[in-house]
Enzyme design. Structure first.
Site, PDB file in Angstrom:
ATOM      1  N   GLY A   1       1.041  -1.412   0.077  1.00  0.00           N
ATOM      2  CA  GLY A   1       0.312  -0.084   0.051  1.00  0.00           C
ATOM      3  C   GLY A   1       0.654   1.544  -0.470  1.00  0.00           C
ATOM      4  O   GLY A   1       1.828   0.664  -0.203  1.00  0.00           O
TER       5      GLY A   1
ATOM      6  N   HIS B   1       5.407   3.146  -7.447  1.00  0.00           N
ATOM      7  CA  HIS B   1       3.627   1.819  -8.008  1.00  0.00           C
ATOM      8  C   HIS B   1       3.589   2.465  -9.043  1.00  0.00           C
ATOM      9  O   HIS B   1       2.593   0.994  -9.973  1.00  0.00           O
ATOM     10  CB  HIS B   1       2.976   2.273  -6.881  1.00  0.00           C
ATOM     11  CG  HIS B   1       4.122   1.404  -5.931  1.00  0.00           C
ATOM     12  ND1 HIS B   1       3.136   1.675  -4.569  1.00  0.00           N
ATOM     13  CD2 HIS B   1       3.671   0.426  -4.965  1.00  0.00           C
ATOM     14  CE1 HIS B   1       3.920   1.637  -3.549  1.00  0.00           C
ATOM     15  NE2 HIS B   1       4.562   0.205  -3.421  1.00  0.00           N
TER      16      HIS B   1
ATOM     17  N   GLY C   1      10.019  -3.654  -7.807  1.00  0.00           N
ATOM     18  CA  GLY C   1      10.671  -1.850  -8.428  1.00  0.00           C
ATOM     19  C   GLY C   1      12.520  -2.622  -8.508  1.00  0.00           C
ATOM     20  O   GLY C   1      12.753  -3.591  -7.030  1.00  0.00           O
ATOM     21  N   GLU C   2      13.669  -2.091  -8.504  1.00  0.00           N
ATOM     22  CA  GLU C   2      14.778  -2.198  -8.414  1.00  0.00           C
ATOM     23  C   GLU C   2      15.201  -1.458  -7.676  1.00  0.00           C
ATOM     24  O   GLU C   2      16.231  -1.955  -6.867  1.00  0.00           O
ATOM     25  CB  GLU C   2      15.797  -2.083  -9.761  1.00  0.00           C
ATOM     26  CG  GLU C   2      15.670  -2.802 -10.975  1.00  0.00           C
ATOM     27  CD  GLU C   2      15.819  -2.297 -12.024  1.00  0.00           C
ATOM     28  OE1 GLU C   2      16.967  -1.353 -12.180  1.00  0.00           O
ATOM     29  OE2 GLU C   2      16.206  -2.787 -12.819  1.00  0.00           O
TER      30      GLU C   2
END
Ligand code: PAF
Length: 283
Positions: free
Chosen positions: A28, A34, A146-147
């Site tokens: 969240g 995101h 994500g990296e």
């Protein structure tokens, strides 16, 4: 956008969708990082599923868990606006019906005791356990991460391979603010003065990257020492600063071609992580 809270209902829907979805697991506090993953998902498949679950298993302290930003109403608005099809928001009881501490744990042995996990021993086993549960329930075709959480991404890729999941893991480069700070839910816990200080994390990582000549190990130590001094001056408390082979997270060796610099810091009590990729130049 369908909002699903119960596993039973989720299973029914997944039966219809089969494995045609893309999953974006989150805790969240949806931010631009995101949204970047969602953008990619909308390009990849017709059905984007976002899960929102603040996974208690991966927190080392209850305080950290309780402090984690909770913004469900805002999150749902953003997800709807960005064309997410399904949001899965289970509660703790739904995910851990027999309690948290008796639950089966998935541990990716290769890296579950190194780097991030040294300072946060519950973190990666907590992540791999919840990710397996989500993969088993949702059976997506793709899952996007994500990296920024590089070791997390690494263990997820490893568990997909070792546990034979038929899921393609897609990784997306870290989204940054204008001043370079990696976007993270934890940034919301920083006051404006500390947000300004936090920009130096990436700034100094870039400087570190520029100065590195990998084949000269003595030099690396000196460069690292100088970089650490810069952080101290800015009152950024470096918990860990490591250079690893990005292929296997081991120390750089003669065969290493690509490296990753991984950093975790505290600004006052807020822990932030970041990383930067480096191509190793052979002399
Ligand atoms: O990166 C996160 O937000 C979490 O670690 C994840 C992948 C959703 C697992 O709880």
């Amino acid at each position: 956008m369908k909002i699903i809270k119960k596993i039973k209902k989720l299973i029914k829907i997944i039966k219809k969708i089969k494995n045609n979805s893309t999953l974006i697991p989150t805790m969240g506090n949806i931010h631009n990082g995101h949204l970047e993953l969602i953008k990619q998902s909308n390009l990849l498949s017709k059905i984007t599923i976002v899960s929102i679950f603040i996974n208690k298993l991966q927190f080392n302290s209850l305080k950290d868990y309780l402090n984690y930003p909770k913004t469900i109403k805002k999150d749902l608005k953003k997800l709807k606006k960005n064309k997410v099809n399904i949001v899965f928001i289970p509660n703790q009881k739904e995910m851990f019906p027999n309690g948290l501490y008796k639950h089966t744990i998935v541990s990716v042995k290769k890296t579950s005791t190194i780097l991030e996990n040294i300072n946060r021993p519950k973190y990666l086993n907590g992540v791999s356990t919840i990710i397996c549960k989500l993969f088993n329930l949702i059976k997506p075709k793709y899952a996007i991460f994500g990296e920024k959480d590089f070791q997390q991404l690494y263990i997820i890729k490893t568990l997909v391979k070792e546990l034979n999941y038929n899921i393609k893991i897609i990784s997306i480069p870290t989204k940054r603010n204008k001043n370079g700070l990696a976007i993270s839910s934890r940034n919301n816990l920083l006051n404006s003065k500390n947000k300004n200080i936090a920009k130096y994390i990436y700034k100094y990582l870039l400087q570190f990257k520029k100065k590195i000549i990998f084949q000269d190990y003595k030099n690396i130590k000196k460069i690292k020492k100088n970089i650490l001094k810069k952080f101290i001056k800015k009152k950024i408390n470096v918990e860990s600063l490591k250079i690893r082979d990005s292929k296997n997270l081991k120390k750089i060796g003669k065969k290493s071609k690509k490296a990753i610099i991984l950093i975790s810091v505290f600004i006052e009590k807020i822990r932030l992580i970041d990383n930067i990729k480096v191509n190793i130049k052979k002399k």
